[in-house]
Design a protein around this motif. Structure first.
Motif, short mmCIF file in Angstrom:
data_model
loop_
_atom_site.label_atom_id
_atom_site.label_comp_id
_atom_site.label_asym_id
_atom_site.label_seq_id
_atom_site.Cartn_x
_atom_site.Cartn_y
_atom_site.Cartn_z
N HIS A 18 12.11 -7.13 -8.43
CA HIS A 18 12.73 -8.45 -8.53
C HIS A 18 13.71 -8.60 -7.37
O HIS A 18 14.49 -7.70 -7.08
N ARG A 19 13.67 -9.74 -6.72
CA ARG A 19 14.47 -9.92 -5.50
C ARG A 19 15.97 -10.01 -5.79
O ARG A 19 16.77 -9.76 -4.89
N ASP A 20 16.34 -10.33 -6.98
CA ASP A 20 17.77 -10.42 -7.30
C ASP A 20 18.25 -9.17 -8.06
O ASP A 20 19.19 -8.51 -7.63
N THR A 21 17.56 -8.81 -9.12
CA THR A 21 18.03 -7.71 -9.96
C THR A 21 17.59 -6.33 -9.47
O THR A 21 18.20 -5.32 -9.79
N GLY A 22 16.48 -6.29 -8.70
CA GLY A 22 15.95 -5.01 -8.24
C GLY A 22 15.10 -4.28 -9.26
O GLY A 22 14.61 -3.18 -8.99
N LYS A 23 14.87 -4.88 -10.40
CA LYS A 23 14.07 -4.21 -11.43
C LYS A 23 12.58 -4.24 -11.07
O LYS A 23 12.10 -5.21 -10.48
N PRO A 24 11.84 -3.17 -11.41
CA PRO A 24 10.40 -3.12 -11.09
C PRO A 24 9.64 -4.27 -11.73
O PRO A 24 9.92 -4.67 -12.87
N LEU A 25 8.65 -4.79 -11.01
CA LEU A 25 7.79 -5.86 -11.50
C LEU A 25 6.45 -5.29 -11.95
O LEU A 25 6.09 -4.16 -11.58
N PRO A 26 5.66 -6.05 -12.72
CA PRO A 26 4.34 -5.56 -13.16
C PRO A 26 3.42 -5.17 -12.00
O PRO A 26 2.55 -4.32 -12.16
N ALA A 27 3.61 -5.77 -10.83
CA ALA A 27 2.75 -5.49 -9.68
C ALA A 27 3.16 -4.22 -8.93
O ALA A 27 2.53 -3.88 -7.92
N LYS A 28 4.18 -3.52 -9.40
CA LYS A 28 4.64 -2.33 -8.69
C LYS A 28 3.49 -1.33 -8.52
O LYS A 28 2.69 -1.11 -9.43
N ASP A 29 3.42 -0.74 -7.33
CA ASP A 29 2.42 0.24 -6.92
C ASP A 29 1.06 -0.37 -6.58
O ASP A 29 0.12 0.37 -6.23
N GLN A 30 0.93 -1.70 -6.66
CA GLN A 30 -0.31 -2.35 -6.25
C GLN A 30 -0.26 -2.65 -4.76
O GLN A 30 0.75 -3.14 -4.26
N ARG A 31 -1.34 -2.34 -4.05
CA ARG A 31 -1.43 -2.62 -2.62
C ARG A 31 -2.45 -3.72 -2.36
O ARG A 31 -3.50 -3.78 -3.01
N GLY A 32 -2.12 -4.56 -1.39
CA GLY A 32 -3.05 -5.58 -0.95
C GLY A 32 -3.70 -5.19 0.36
O GLY A 32 -3.66 -4.03 0.78
N GLU A 33 -4.25 -6.16 1.05
CA GLU A 33 -4.89 -5.92 2.34
C GLU A 33 -3.84 -5.67 3.42
O GLU A 33 -2.81 -6.34 3.47
N MET A 34 -4.10 -4.72 4.27
CA MET A 34 -3.16 -4.37 5.34
C MET A 34 -3.31 -5.35 6.51
O MET A 34 -4.42 -5.74 6.86
N PRO A 35 -2.21 -5.78 7.13
CA PRO A 35 -2.33 -6.60 8.34
C PRO A 35 -3.18 -5.89 9.39
O PRO A 35 -3.01 -4.69 9.62
N GLY A 36 -4.09 -6.61 9.99
CA GLY A 36 -4.97 -6.04 11.00
C GLY A 36 -6.25 -5.45 10.46
O GLY A 36 -7.20 -5.21 11.22
N ALA A 37 -6.33 -5.22 9.16
CA ALA A 37 -7.51 -4.56 8.58
C ALA A 37 -8.77 -5.39 8.77
O ALA A 37 -9.86 -4.85 9.01
N ALA A 38 -8.66 -6.71 8.66
CA ALA A 38 -9.84 -7.58 8.77
C ALA A 38 -10.49 -7.50 10.15
O ALA A 38 -11.68 -7.81 10.29
N LYS A 39 -9.74 -7.09 11.16
CA LYS A 39 -10.29 -6.96 12.51
C LYS A 39 -10.36 -5.51 12.97
O LYS A 39 -10.56 -5.24 14.16
N ASN A 40 -10.22 -4.58 12.02
CA ASN A 40 -10.23 -3.15 12.37
C ASN A 40 -9.26 -2.86 13.51
O ASN A 40 -9.60 -2.22 14.52
N ALA A 41 -8.04 -3.32 13.35
CA ALA A 41 -7.05 -3.20 14.42
C ALA A 41 -6.70 -1.76 14.75
O ALA A 41 -6.23 -1.48 15.86
N ASP A 42 -6.94 -0.85 13.81
CA ASP A 42 -6.66 0.57 14.11
C ASP A 42 -7.66 1.14 15.11
O ASP A 42 -7.45 2.26 15.62
N GLN A 43 -8.70 0.38 15.43
CA GLN A 43 -9.68 0.79 16.44
C GLN A 43 -9.47 0.08 17.78
O GLN A 43 -10.18 0.34 18.74
N ILE A 44 -8.51 -0.83 17.83
CA ILE A 44 -8.25 -1.62 19.04
C ILE A 44 -7.14 -0.96 19.84
O ILE A 44 -6.06 -0.67 19.31
N ASN A 45 -7.40 -0.74 21.13
CA ASN A 45 -6.43 -0.08 21.99
C ASN A 45 -5.80 -1.00 23.03
O ASN A 45 -5.01 -0.53 23.86
#
Length: 488
Positions: free
Chosen positions: A456-483
């Protein structure tokens, strides 16, 4: 006789071309000690203008080496900043753009290349760059019981126990000055909250904020004390002359208005380098723009251990010889998920800062440890009374501007957004195009299903979505392969 003289002439010419005079052994590669503090702003170091912090050993390093005043990080977030340094790549190009995400195995880690070139490599202290990076080190000492509360207790022992027949690279990662703070009585000379702190404009001058800052100063002082012990051991062993020592930080101070921000309060790092055998112009100040992704190729060049095809940074080795030489035109930074959802991108020049925010509906009080701190509690209380300045109120602002522009020549703390000022229209348009070019060339993307808030942005208490990961920036273009490096 003529044949002998001709041979001697050829040998002499060869030595001149290769840079080594006749009858002299090649200069051995330097030892390298890389010290990275945790959550420390440049303005909180004595040689960067803080009159109250006690950092005599870092300050002496600046007098005996070079102090960089425009050294910028790629992220004001712990592990993304460190993985960026380790690989010489932008966070979205590492596959580990968010806090506590591991680096993939296919990238080069610069200590590993040094290891392959014959260096003894070791890491001591904080480690959260992912399991694949363990291969870069001959020795790792990360147990808190061994490295101590601040993370520095193995610095001198590692220096004493290293193999003496190899050059060495040490990655010394202090836990200082990350929250929570050590007890005041654990420091031999703690800072006095009433007299020994400087209040930044983003915070309030209150009793609890002063105590918060004093505790932070104490931990910076602990790094400095161990750095002094390290330098004395180098002198005792007779190897100080050809040892490079670097001090820097991974992001800004762990207070609201600094850490995770793409302003200078989050991205500008102290960077001091000392190398008696290689830096002849001591006490110099380098004002050239440098990015933290440039550190990997620079140290690889110094160690004769590179280059690497996956490194996006550019070596600034020549600045060690000529600190006044111009280097970068642009540095780029990003703000991705760190406890809370975010997406900001920024480009900075010597004179201007331009940024975009694709999640403008979100506030930015900083990471959870900052926005639940005593100094943040003071800000929240004063806000209820309408007692904050504009720059103090900024962390609570929502919606935020989708784009911001600052003239840092007259606004060093980035307090006045000039995005709509017609006098700067041309400058804004130029940097807008440069930032877009950087994003396109390096494969940056905005994930619609990004990682959500965990707290929670005010209280700091964990939210139900804690530990859930979404898509990483750059993943859609395989940016870790771009030099590609993007604009320079």
């Amino acid at each position: 006789m003529l044949r002998y003289l001709f041979t001697l002439f050829i040998v002499s010419i060869t030595h001149v071309v290769l840079g080594e005079p006749p009858n002299r052994a090649p200069t051995p590669p330097p030892n390298i000690i890389f010290i990275i503090g945790d959550d420390i702003s440049a303005e909180d170091i004595g040689c960067y203008g803080n009159p109250r912090i006690r950092t005599p050993n870092i300050d002496r390093m600046a007098k005996e080496g070079i102090k960089f005043t425009n050294f910028y990080l790629t992220a004001s977030s712990c592990s993304p900043s460190r993985t960026s340094i380790l690989t010489g790549r932008y966070p979205h190009n590492t596959g580990a753009a968010e806090l506590h995400t591991p680096l993939p195995a296919h990238l080069d880690y610069f200590p590993e290349l040094m290891k392959k070139a014959g260096y003894f490599t070791a890491l001591s202290g904080k480690f959260h760059e992912g399991p694949n990076t363990r291969r870069a080190y001959d020795v790792m000492v990360t147990d808190r019981k061994l490295v101590g509360e601040g993370g520095e207790q193995q610095w001198v022992p590692l220096l004493q126990s290293r193999p003496k027949d190899k050059p060495f690279f040490f990655w010394f990662a202090a836990f200082d000055a990350h929250r929570p703070w050590s007890e005041v009585d654990s420091f031999p000379q703690p800072h006095n909250p009433g007299t020994d702190v400087t209040i930044p404009p983003t915070l309030l001058d209150t009793k609890s904020t002063r105590a918060d800052l004093a505790a932070y100063y104490n931990e910076i002082g602990r790094i400095d004390r161990y750095l002094g012990e390290l330098q004395r051991e180098l002198e005792r062993q007779g190897i100080a002359d050809n040892t490079i020592i670097i001090f820097m930080a991974d992001n800004g101070r762990p207070f609201s208005g600094s850490k995770t921000r793409v302003y200078d309060t989050g991205m500008r790092s102290p960077f001091v380098i000392k190398w008696p055998a290689g830096i002849k112009k001591t006490g110099a100040v380098c004002e050239s723009m440098v990015s933290s992704i440039d550190l990997a190729p620079t140290l690889l060049q110094a160690a004769h251990a590179g280059p690497s095809a996956t490194v996006q940074g550019v070596s600034f080795f020549e600045l060690l010889k000529n600190p006044q030489k111009k280097f970068r035109n642009y540095v780029f930074s990003e703000h991705n998920w760190h406890d809370y959802a975010a997406y900001e991108r920024a480009v900075r020049t010597k004179d201007y800062l331009y940024l975009i925010n694709l999640r403008p509906e979100l506030t930015n009080e900083g990471p959870i440890d900052a926005n639940q701190s005593p100094s943040a509690v003071d800000l929240k209380a004063a806000r209820q009374e309408g007692a904050l300045t504009s720059i103090q109120e900024d962390i609570f602002r929502a919606p935020r501007p989708p784009a911001e522009f600052f003239d840092v020549r007259t606004d060093s703390i980035q307090a006045k957004n000039l995005i709509d000022d017609p006098a700067y229209t041309q400058k804004v348009d130029t940097l807008k195009k440069v930032l877009k070019q950087w994003q396109d060339e390096t494969g940056d993307t905005f994930p619609e299903n990004g990682t959500p808030d965990w707290y929670h942005r005010d209280t700091g208490k964990p939210l139900p979505a804690k530990d859930q990961r979404g898509e990483m920036p750059g993943a859609a273009k395989n940016a870790d392969q771009i030099n590609k490096k993007g604009p320079f």
